[in-house]
Enzyme design. Sequence first.
Site, PDB file in Angstrom:
ATOM      1  CD  GLN A 199      24.650  12.968   4.887  1.00 49.65           C
ATOM      2  OE1 GLN A 199      24.269  13.391   3.806  1.00 49.65           O
ATOM      3  NE2 GLN A 199      23.833  12.830   5.929  1.00 49.65           N
ATOM      4  CD  GLU A 227      15.263  10.730  -0.420  1.00 46.03           C
ATOM      5  OE1 GLU A 227      16.176  11.565  -0.357  1.00 46.03           O
ATOM      6  OE2 GLU A 227      14.286  10.708   0.372  1.00 46.03           O
ATOM      7  CB  SER A 286      25.885  15.979  -4.655  1.00 43.02           C
ATOM      8  OG  SER A 286      26.091  17.088  -3.808  1.00 43.02           O
ATOM      9  CG  LEU A 308      -2.041  -1.084   1.135  1.00 36.95           C
ATOM     10  CD1 LEU A 308      -2.908  -1.039   2.386  1.00 36.95           C
ATOM     11  CD2 LEU A 308      -2.907  -0.906  -0.115  1.00 36.95           C
TER      12      LEU A 308
END
Length: 611
Positions: free
Chosen positions: A416, A355, A334, A116
């Site tokens: 990161q 994202e 970047s 979902l």
Amino acid sequence: MDYDRLRELGQQLRVDAVRAADAAGSGHPTSSMSAADLMAVLLAGHLRWNPATPDDPGNDELVFSKGHASPLLYALYAAAGLIDDEELLTFRKEGSRLEGHPTPRLPWVKVATGSLGQGLPVGVGMALAARRLDRTPARIWVLCGDSELAEGSMWEAFEHAGHEGLDNLTAVVDVNRLGQRGPTRHGWDTAAYARRVGAFGWHTIEIDGHDVAAIDAAYREARETTGRPTAILARTRKGRGVSAVEDQEGKHGKPLPDAEEAVAELGGRRNLRVEPRLPDAEDHPARPEPGPLELPRFDVGDRVATREAYGRAVAALGGARADVVALDGEVSDSTKARHFAEEHPDRFFEMYIAEQQLVAAAVGMQARGWRPYVSSFAAFLSRAYDFVRMAAVSRADLNLVGSHAGVAIGEDGPSQMGLEDLAAFRAVHGSTVLYPCDANQTARLVAAMADAEGVRYLRTSRGETPVVYGPDEEFVIGGSRVLRSSGEDKVTIVAAGVTVHEAVKAADRLAAAGVPARVVDLYSVKPVDAATLHEAADATGRFVTVEDHWPEGGVGDAVMDAFADGRPVPRMTRLAVRTMPGSATPEQELRAAGLDADAIVAAAHDLAVTD
């Protein structure tokens, strides 16, 4: 519109959903029954598509974001004459195209749903493709459930669609009040949903989802609304029409207790057929045939970051192929996707720091025949992993590029550093995982990805690394490159990406010390070049694997998998990141992780001199 006939069609869809789930002994008929009237009106009056040519860019798209309502979708296809009753009753059976949740085993299903919160974000990608790339009047219709509006990905979709003003996108929300285990957060309060969705710039319509005249009017209003997408918030009743289950808790995901009695209560079987409404004949720009590809060329000995090579290569690929598009999550300066944005602004999509929507949009675009390249930091793609997993279920062709991977990024620190990405993408069914070490290799692999199948992942690095390969060298998916070798090699060093350069330095020092070492650049982590590894094992019997990644699931495991066929396994030392890194220079990070040339020399020497 013949509303009496539409009511009958809605009942037919309910009956067929009940029958399919009963034949399977499982499924979600009650979730299908609530939305039956919504889909009956859509099929008979507003969906414009030619099922004989499902890939025609002029077709509308119908996405079942609430994929568990698959019995309704299959009943819809039966009503359109696309499947017969015999096939309908194969629902959920071995070998059937009618799986528990929709997948592209059926040609009219463009993307798999069932997890979902995915259908609407994918629909946003389809709508972007239809408007900005295909330039057709195709409309994207997405059937959503009220329960899935708790998913953050849905709100990424609402935000982006509103920002883009996607007036060719309509979300039909089946507000049936009940989720899997009980009431949803807002129940039947459609006004609560309208306030929230409207705040993102959507036009909202609240209706009775069982009033076919109101449904028809809402669809017309959606089609006439310009400048913003439309959300139709339809109040419905789960299990509509059967007293034993209607609006009852505890009936989710189960066939009805007495299907024969339910069918009778719904008025019995019908055999209505709906001739699909074809899209208007519209001219849309044809895509030019691919032209010659001139990849960027880098001189051996120069220092170039592989992320820079990616950006320049994908821009060159976009110049040669009109079907290539690029998407980025607000880090294109970047990831270097900005090169594509500068050269092909009409095919570049800024998806911002969202994202899930980033990857979902690409899935939607590839479903309409485009070739997307998606870039973000490797660490941040983990937010979208469920979308990647479902992309594989969708048989999607998708290129993902993760930059700033590993401890070698340096001072930014562990938040990161993508250190799980190779393992994550290797685990995806049918995936390709590539980790180039220099700029020319990167450029070649970017081009190779374009025509590969499935989910493809390319890992790029932040820092500049030496160019070791000439611009005319070829690199194939599934290959590797032996950089150092002799007939006297005592150990093999297997590396990828940034550790290749450390491995070469180590091999040169080992050779000077009388311990010749073979170096394998394993740029294709999946599929792995098993033949080269087998040959190296036969020659040396000892391996040192070196990876800027956690020890689980990356290069070391890929190498081990090459020996899972029962052949002798070489003695192996595996160098990987084993402690939580902090902030330091790239050189300090590699040294602290035990991945620099000194660590490789020590490991290889110890292995080589051990009997």
